[in-house]
Design an enzyme around this catalytic site. Structure first.
Site: not given
Length: 317
Positions: A99, A17, A176, A185, A117
């Site tokens: 984060y 990370e 999409c 959405c 993030d």
DNA sequence: AACACGTGGGA
DNA sequence: TTCCCAAGTGT
């Protein structure tokens, strides 16, 4: 590891990370393999010399991460109890912010923390059609993301959201048609998905200049560790001027030859660095001589690799 | 709050 | 070429 079991090694989760902060998976991959091979446990890393860690990190960028990485490893090793298993505990460690703390808690400990993030910010901004520009929108996006976090398998959920952002809900041309969330959405419904999240306009990058000196003495090169704080802090480099346009004497007497200019882009400015090369003709006022046999290009940051690549033919003959 | 802090790859 | 920006943190 089976999904959702929350048994990922906290050390490896933490290391990956931190490496992945502002850095792509492709760039991180070999560094992660190298670090975990050299230092399989946090105690191993804690015992490593600073210079070796900085040399292994060289090229990855954001060198404060490497300094904080070592400080964090030493704090964890000294505690004797391994990594904290809560977000709050993790947050007290150097180099671990909101984060990374949430990511370790969720992925390594299966805690129901919300991981936000850049990917999640983008996905959430589109799901809820948030028009507020970043970075001001950050608290709003974090709150919306928190409402979505499930109590079961939060680590898998976090990685799924980041993967969605990295592969489907991409910055430019979101796919999409392939998105499992397209039905819910708002941005998709409004036809503005590619425009979100909005961002505040950024300032233009100033142009800076400087000089780097590549000095050779018999079979050695003049190099120095950069000051621990600031740009390229703690990493090996050829002596150079500051990059503020001010004059500075060369690090040693030599018959300097002008080799050319190296261009480099930093986060907040562009640099054009003049490369000078010469044979050391007297005592150096900075740096130390590193035998060519010991010299390793990979221990240099990207900028200094460019300098070396320009000078190497001259120096090595 | 705004800025400092690297690098490389894609369009 | 130029611009964008990527799994952020510290001050």
């Amino acid at each position: 590891m089976p999904p959702g079991t929350g048994r990922a090694d906290p050390y490896r989760v933490w290391l990956s990370e931190v490496m992945l902060q502002q850095t792509t998976v492709a760039a991180v991959k070999n560094y992660f393999i190298r670090f975990t091979t050299l230092w399989p446990r946090v105690e191993d890393l804690a015992a490593a010399p600073d210079a070796q860690v900085m040399a292994e990190w060289a090229g990855l960028g954001y060198y404060a991460r490497a300094r904080n990485l070592l400080a964090c490893a030493r704090a964890v090793a000294a505690s004797g109890g391994g990594f904290p298993d809560t977000r709050a505990g993790l947050l007290t460690l150097p180099g671990i912010g909101p984060y990374t703390a949430a990511a370790i808690a969720a992925i390594a400990h299966d805690a129901p923390e919300t991981v936000v993030d850049g990917n999640v910010e983008r996905v959430v901004a589109r799901l809820f059609a948030v028009q507020t520009p970043l970075p001001a929108a950050k608290p709003e996006l974090t709150a919306l993301a928190a409402r979505l976090t499930p109590r079961t398998r939060p680590g898998d959920y976090a990685q799924a959201m980041m993967d969605l952002g990295a592969t489907i809900c991409t910055p430019r041309s979101p796919a999409c048609a392939l998105c499992p969330l397209s039905d819910m959405c708002d941005a998709r419904a409004q036809g503005i998905a590619p425009e979100l999240p909005r961002r505040a306009p950024k300032a233009p990058k100033p142009q800076r200049t400087g000089i780097a000196w590549v000095a050779r003495s018999a079979d050695a090169l003049l190099l120095e560790e950069r000051p621990a704080k600031g740009l390229l802090g703690g990493v090996l480099a050829f002596p150079s001027t500051g990059w503020d346009g001010r004059e500075m004497p060369p690090p040693c007497p030599a018959d300097w030859r002008h080799l050319g200019e190296v261009r480099h882009v930093f986060t907040h400015f562009n640099l054009s660095l003049t490369v000078m090369a010469g044979d050391l003709a007297g005592p150096a006022t900075r740096g130390r001589l590193v035998p060519l046999r010991q010299f390793d290009r990979s221990a240099l940051p990207g900028l200094m690799r460019k300098v070396w690549d320009m000078a190497r033919d001259q120096v090595k003959q």
